[in-house]
Design a protein around this motif. Structure first.
Motif, PDB file in Angstrom:
ATOM      1  N   PRO A  38       0.827  -1.212   0.000  1.00  0.00           N
ATOM      2  CA  PRO A  38       0.000   0.000   0.000  1.00  0.00           C
ATOM      3  C   PRO A  38       0.862   1.263   0.000  1.00  0.00           C
ATOM      4  N   GLY A  39       0.603   2.134  -0.966  1.00  0.00           N
ATOM      5  CA  GLY A  39       1.332   3.389  -1.044  1.00  0.00           C
ATOM      6  C   GLY A  39       2.676   3.316  -1.731  1.00  0.00           C
ATOM      7  N   VAL A  40       3.062   2.135  -2.218  1.00  0.00           N
ATOM      8  CA  VAL A  40       4.369   1.945  -2.852  1.00  0.00           C
ATOM      9  C   VAL A  40       4.183   1.621  -4.331  1.00  0.00           C
ATOM     10  N   TYR A  53       0.301   7.234  -3.739  1.00  0.00           N
ATOM     11  CA  TYR A  53       1.684   6.751  -3.684  1.00  0.00           C
ATOM     12  C   TYR A  53       2.533   7.640  -2.782  1.00  0.00           C
ATOM     13  N   LYS A  54       3.374   7.007  -1.984  1.00  0.00           N
ATOM     14  CA  LYS A  54       4.251   7.723  -1.066  1.00  0.00           C
ATOM     15  C   LYS A  54       5.725   7.405  -1.285  1.00  0.00           C
ATOM     16  N   PRO A  84       8.226  13.853  -7.018  1.00  0.00           N
ATOM     17  CA  PRO A  84       7.965  14.542  -5.750  1.00  0.00           C
ATOM     18  C   PRO A  84       8.124  13.662  -4.517  1.00  0.00           C
ATOM     19  N   ILE A  85       7.968  12.364  -4.657  1.00  0.00           N
ATOM     20  CA  ILE A  85       8.081  11.457  -3.511  1.00  0.00           C
ATOM     21  C   ILE A  85       9.407  10.705  -3.573  1.00  0.00           C
ATOM     22  N   PRO A  86       9.852  10.152  -2.452  1.00  0.00           N
ATOM     23  CA  PRO A  86      11.151   9.461  -2.430  1.00  0.00           C
ATOM     24  C   PRO A  86      11.209   8.289  -3.408  1.00  0.00           C
ATOM     25  N   ASN A 102       8.458   1.323   4.886  1.00  0.00           N
ATOM     26  CA  ASN A 102       8.709   2.232   6.006  1.00  0.00           C
ATOM     27  C   ASN A 102       8.332   3.659   5.627  1.00  0.00           C
ATOM     28  N   LEU A 103       8.738   4.090   4.439  1.00  0.00           N
ATOM     29  CA  LEU A 103       8.420   5.440   3.986  1.00  0.00           C
ATOM     30  C   LEU A 103       6.910   5.633   3.839  1.00  0.00           C
ATOM     31  N   ALA A 104       6.234   4.585   3.358  1.00  0.00           N
ATOM     32  CA  ALA A 104       4.797   4.692   3.096  1.00  0.00           C
ATOM     33  C   ALA A 104       3.976   4.837   4.370  1.00  0.00           C
TER      34      ALA A 104
END
Length: 251
Positions: free
Chosen positions: A12-14, A49-50, A96-98, A197-199
């Motif tokens: 999720p988010g990746v 997305y993160k 914009p995201i890592p 971890n980032l997400a």
């Protein structure tokens, strides 16, 4: 979406962006460049997305410029930054995201430069990494003269760029490269763990902090590209360069 670049959501988010142009071993073909541009545009526009994991297939991460492109640049009919073509080397920087470069396979020339523009880098012990521009007799492009010293330190960057030699991941680990160097089959799982971890963080916070951390590099890059193109004007059109590209490409 492109047939050679795919986007999935393994966590999720990746977003996981996979380059898999098996016919051309992930060289910068038109299809690969277009696919990368589409993938990063799609990911940047999707608020869920993160974090991004960028990886290749099998033993290849990205093999850099094609032989025809190098010959075209040498002949003056092409540049590594043609108008209207996505700037592959800075896609990770501009995102914009890592972005995590999971370099499970070989990374060559502009392909290695592109990987180093990510926020996080993971190398493979078994793979080879080279900035092979000078192997063909011309000065580096793709922002390499800025990103190599920034990410690897000046001494190792000079050795990469001036000699054009090839390093195994194991040697980079011995040289104290400031990034993880894992067995190939552990590279992608490690990247996904980091992405997970980032997400867990708010997307807005990640965007704001990344923008702060890379602002100076983003501001400097256009001038660096101009300088690299100016050096190309002095070095690329030598007859020796054409001979070296013809005789050494793929070796």
């Amino acid at each position: 979406m492109s047939q050679v670049v795919t986007v999935t959501e393994p966590l999720p988010g990746v977003a996981q962006i996979v380059m898999a142009d098996r016919e051309h071993k992930n060289t910068f073909t038109d299809a690969l460049l277009a696919g990368l541009g589409e993938a990063f545009t799609r990911v940047a526009a999707d608020e869920r997305y993160k974090a991004v994991v960028l990886t290749g297939y099998g033993t290849y991460f990205c093999s850099g410029g094609t032989r025809d492109a190098l010959l075209g640049i040498q002949e003056g009919t092409f540049t590594f930054q043609p108008e209207g073509v996505p700037s592959a080397y800075s896609l990770a920087l501009d995102c914009p995201i890592p972005v995590i470069s999971a370099m499970q396979g070989h990374a060559i020339g502009g392909g290695l430069s592109m990987g180093l523009f990510a926020d996080f880098v993971i190398f493979s012990r078994e793979s080879v990494y080279t900035a092979n521009f000078m192997k063909f007799g011309f000065t580096p492009g793709f922002g390499s003269t800025r990103i190599f010293p920034a990410k690897l330190g000046l001494a190792l960057a000079q050795e990469f760029l001036l000699t054009g030699r090839t390093f195994r991941g194991t040697e980079l680990a011995e040289r104290g490269v400031p990034f993880p160097v894992r067995p190939r089959d552990e590279v992608l799982p490690a990247a996904l763990e980091l992405a997970g971890n980032l997400a867990e963080k708010p997307r807005r916070s990640l965007v704001v902090l990344k923008d702060h951390l890379v602002r100076e590099l983003r501001e400097q890059l256009p001038a660096v590209i101009e300088q690299e193109l100016a050096m190309h004007a002095q070095t690329l059109h030598q007859p020796e360069v054409r001979d070296l590209v013809l005789n050494r490409y793929g070796t």
